[in-house]
Scaffold this motif. Structure first.
Motif, mmCIF file in Angstrom:
data_model
loop_
_atom_site.group_PDB
_atom_site.id
_atom_site.type_symbol
_atom_site.label_atom_id
_atom_site.label_comp_id
_atom_site.label_asym_id
_atom_site.label_seq_id
_atom_site.Cartn_x
_atom_site.Cartn_y
_atom_site.Cartn_z
ATOM 1 N N UNK A 3 0.850 -1.193 0.000
ATOM 2 C CA UNK A 3 0.000 0.000 0.000
ATOM 3 C C UNK A 3 0.882 1.238 0.000
ATOM 4 N N UNK A 4 0.586 2.231 -0.854
ATOM 5 C CA UNK A 4 1.384 3.467 -0.848
ATOM 6 C C UNK A 4 1.272 4.162 0.506
ATOM 7 N N UNK A 5 2.351 4.802 0.921
ATOM 8 C CA UNK A 5 2.334 5.532 2.179
ATOM 9 C C UNK A 5 3.322 6.682 2.123
ATOM 10 N N UNK A 6 3.197 7.605 3.054
ATOM 11 C CA UNK A 6 4.118 8.741 3.137
ATOM 12 C C UNK A 6 3.667 9.970 2.375
ATOM 13 N N UNK A 12 -3.860 25.299 -0.115
ATOM 14 C CA UNK A 12 -3.374 26.662 0.068
ATOM 15 C C UNK A 12 -4.522 27.661 -0.052
ATOM 16 N N UNK A 13 -4.284 28.864 0.396
ATOM 17 C CA UNK A 13 -5.307 29.917 0.346
ATOM 18 C C UNK A 13 -5.715 30.264 -1.083
ATOM 19 N N UNK A 14 -4.784 30.156 -2.010
ATOM 20 C CA UNK A 14 -5.080 30.516 -3.404
ATOM 21 C C UNK A 14 -5.838 29.416 -4.151
ATOM 22 N N UNK A 15 -6.191 28.321 -3.458
ATOM 23 C CA UNK A 15 -6.949 27.239 -4.080
ATOM 24 C C UNK A 15 -6.093 26.118 -4.619
ATOM 25 N N UNK A 16 -4.784 26.277 -4.567
ATOM 26 C CA UNK A 16 -3.904 25.215 -5.057
ATOM 27 C C UNK A 16 -3.716 24.155 -3.973
ATOM 28 N N UNK A 17 -3.259 22.985 -4.409
ATOM 29 C CA UNK A 17 -2.997 21.870 -3.506
ATOM 30 C C UNK A 17 -1.561 21.430 -3.729
ATOM 31 N N UNK A 18 -0.777 21.370 -2.664
ATOM 32 C CA UNK A 18 0.615 20.926 -2.744
ATOM 33 C C UNK A 18 0.695 19.496 -2.218
ATOM 34 N N UNK A 19 1.207 18.596 -3.051
ATOM 35 C CA UNK A 19 1.385 17.199 -2.679
ATOM 36 C C UNK A 19 2.833 16.958 -2.292
ATOM 37 N N UNK A 26 6.078 16.847 -4.309
ATOM 38 C CA UNK A 26 5.858 15.892 -5.390
ATOM 39 C C UNK A 26 4.983 16.472 -6.484
ATOM 40 N N UNK A 27 4.313 17.583 -6.229
ATOM 41 C CA UNK A 27 3.481 18.197 -7.251
ATOM 42 C C UNK A 27 2.609 19.292 -6.684
ATOM 43 N N UNK A 28 2.153 20.160 -7.590
ATOM 44 C CA UNK A 28 1.236 21.229 -7.227
ATOM 45 C C UNK A 28 0.073 21.182 -8.210
ATOM 46 N N UNK A 29 -1.144 21.184 -7.676
ATOM 47 C CA UNK A 29 -2.344 21.164 -8.504
ATOM 48 C C UNK A 29 -3.074 22.483 -8.323
ATOM 49 N N UNK A 30 -3.585 23.022 -9.430
ATOM 50 C CA UNK A 30 -4.299 24.304 -9.374
ATOM 51 C C UNK A 30 -5.618 24.198 -10.128
ATOM 52 N N UNK A 53 -1.857 10.418 -8.533
ATOM 53 C CA UNK A 53 -1.791 11.772 -9.076
ATOM 54 C C UNK A 53 -0.356 12.264 -9.218
ATOM 55 N N UNK A 54 0.542 11.814 -8.367
ATOM 56 C CA UNK A 54 1.941 12.261 -8.466
ATOM 57 C C UNK A 54 2.745 11.430 -9.448
#
Length: 79
Positions: A3-6, A12-19, A26-30, A53-54
């Motif tokens: 199983x993936x882990x970690x 974030x306030x601007x609506x983005x998501x940092x993975x 590992x990535x930034x989604x906007x 997703x990453x």
């Protein structure tokens, strides 16, 4: 299959998501992608969704195949 882990994510306030994976970015989604990601995380296994997703997700057989003599690229001295 392990199983993936970690994986973690931060909205974030601007609506983005940092993975992150094990503390490393590992990535930034906007925009629409961030919204779709958050919906998938809420509906399923968060670790599996973040791994997918990453692009850091590998199946168990791919790990084994990497070390197969056929895939070592001539490092064994035989072809």
């Amino acid at each position: 299959m392990p199983r993936p882990q970690g994986f973690t994510y931060e909205e974030r306030r601007d609506g983005s998501v940092v993975l992150t994976h094990q503390g490393r970015a590992a990535g930034v989604l906007r925009g629409a992608r961030a919204a779709k990601f958050l919906a998938e995380v809420a509906a399923g296994d968060a670790q599996l969704v973040m791994a997918r997703w990453t692009g850091a997700y590998r199946f168990g057989n791919e790990r084994q195949a990497r070390n197969h003599p056929r895939n070592l690229g001539g490092r064994t001295g035989r072809r």
